[in-house]
Design an enzyme around this catalytic site. Structure first.
Site, short mmCIF file in Angstrom:
data_model
loop_
_atom_site.label_atom_id
_atom_site.label_comp_id
_atom_site.label_asym_id
_atom_site.label_seq_id
_atom_site.Cartn_x
_atom_site.Cartn_y
_atom_site.Cartn_z
N SER A 136 0.80 -1.09 -0.11
CA SER A 136 0.36 -0.14 0.00
C SER A 136 1.12 1.14 0.10
CB SER A 136 -1.19 0.34 1.44
OG SER A 136 -1.40 1.22 1.08
N TYR A 160 -1.75 -0.26 10.72
CA TYR A 160 -2.34 -1.20 9.39
C TYR A 160 -0.65 -1.16 8.24
CZ TYR A 160 -4.15 -1.65 4.53
OH TYR A 160 -3.65 -1.86 3.01
N LYS A 164 1.96 -3.22 6.19
CA LYS A 164 2.30 -3.92 5.50
C LYS A 164 4.24 -3.62 5.40
CE LYS A 164 -1.44 -4.62 3.58
NZ LYS A 164 -1.73 -5.74 2.58
#
Ligand code: UDP
Length: 350
Positions: A136, A160, A164
């Site tokens: 991302s 989050y 990643k």
């Protein structure tokens, strides 16, 4: 060639499954359905059957969490025994809400990171060492100059994003081991919106959407009252935040292009930005949506959202030069297709 697609029932996953089937790949999906819908893959099959006039096409679907090693292994064994082994993985499985990750970081580290380690371990055991991973643009730091390049500073600001980065690092270490030949593509997504042009599959968030595009479509449909625009005092042309919106089908096709790129090598690791390279402000997005669809979006200005960046735009030159790919659908097409999906499916897949 059989591809395993963990998380294939979700928004980007289902559009990628469609693109894979249309290119003749065989697919197996493993999905927990915690954040996705059973109907999405049935609809994918309906589109493929309709477009290609084929009847005997199927998707093998395993309902399980990728942390469940036995469930993942069972799939590798099944296709090895059938003489049609899983050759590569396009890995979408994981939790994806920034807000939820702040509230429950342990869940995010467990599902995203432990799930990925589990998947990689099983892949290794069955000599499947090609993986395209859903990373991302949230991994990039705020202070980078724009557009963001793959070597811009990595500095995520929420759990989050940190999961990643951790998975990218695990993939990097896996690639660097001396004995095995891994082929790895970390695809750093910008802002996927829109839907397949049929309006049969699309984004179906559970509950009130966090992201702007499904929020806009639900306001336009009268399901939500009003869109709050987070901030009008950002240092941009109109004071609202700028993002790089990409049509979900362009993103889906990027995965296949990445897989086909990896197959040219014996061993490869590549990080690629998948965006259009074009910045669009919140007001420009609303304006385009209203114009192409002839609808009105009721809106108000609210304060800035904590954790938002002012501008996030990709430098997509590396993806354009490596892959047999370029984004083909413009913002108007994203707005048209996303609205078509919304009006044909007012409650998403429910
Ligand atoms: N946004 C907004 N109202 C909303 C949701 C989002 O104004 O209800 C803005 C948000 O501040 C950001 C842009 O829309 O500038 C894209 O937000 P989204 O959550 O879709 O993506 P991300 O912030 O992860 O890039």
């Amino acid at each position: 060639m059989r591809i395993l697609v963990p998380g294939g029932a979700g928004f980007i996953g289902s559009h990628t499954c469609l693109a894979l089937l249309e290119k003749g790949y065989e697919i197996t999906v493993i999905d927990s359905y915690i954040n996705s819908h059973k109907k999405s893959l049935q609809r994918v099959l309906d589109i493929v059957k309709r477009n290609n006039r084929v009847k005997n096409i199927s998707i093998d679907i395993e309902i399980a969490d990728i942390r469940d090693e036995k469930a993942v292994e069972k799939l590798f064994i099944r296709y090895k025994d059938l003489g049609n082994p899983i050759k590569a993985v396009i890995h979408f499985a994981g939790r994806k809400s920034v807000q939820e990750s702040v509230l429950d970081p342990l869940l995010y580290w467990d599902v995203n990171v432990n799930g990925s380690i589990n998947l990689l371990r099983v892949m290794d055991k069955y000599n499947c060492r090609t993986i395209v991973f859903s990373s991302s643009a949230t991994i990039y730091g705020f202070s980078n100059s724009l557009p963001l390049k793959e070597n811009s500073e990595i500095k995520p600001i929420n759990p989050y994003g940190r999961t990643k980065v951790a998975i990218e690092q695990i993939l990097n270490d896996t690639y660097n081991n001396q004995t095995d030949k891994w082929k790895i593509a970390n695809l750093r997504y910008f802002n996927p919106i829109g839907a397949h042009s049929s309006g049969i599959i699309g984004e179906s968030p559970i509950g009130i959407p966090n992201n702007i595009f499904p929020y806009i479509t639900q306001v336009a449909a009268g399901i939500l009252d009003q869109l709050s625009i987070f901030g009008q005092d950002w240092p941009t042309l109109d004071g609202t935040c700028v993002r790089d919106y990409i049509h979900v089908m362009d993103l889906a096709e990027g995965h296949i292009a990445a897989l086909e790129y990896l197959n040219n090598f014996e061993k490869k690791l590549v990080n690629l930005n998948l965006g259009t390279g074009l910045g669009t402000s919140v007001l420009e997005l609303i304006d385009t949506f209203e114009k192409v669809n002839n609808v009105k979006i009721s809106k108000n200005f609210a304060g800035r959202r904590i954790g938002d960046s002012c501008k996030v735009v990709a430098d997509n030159c590396l993806a354009l030069s490596c892959l047999n790919w370029s984004p083909k659908r413009d913002l108007e097409k994203m707005c048209l297709d996303g609205w078509k999906w919304q009006i044909l499916n007012p409650r998403g897949y429910d």
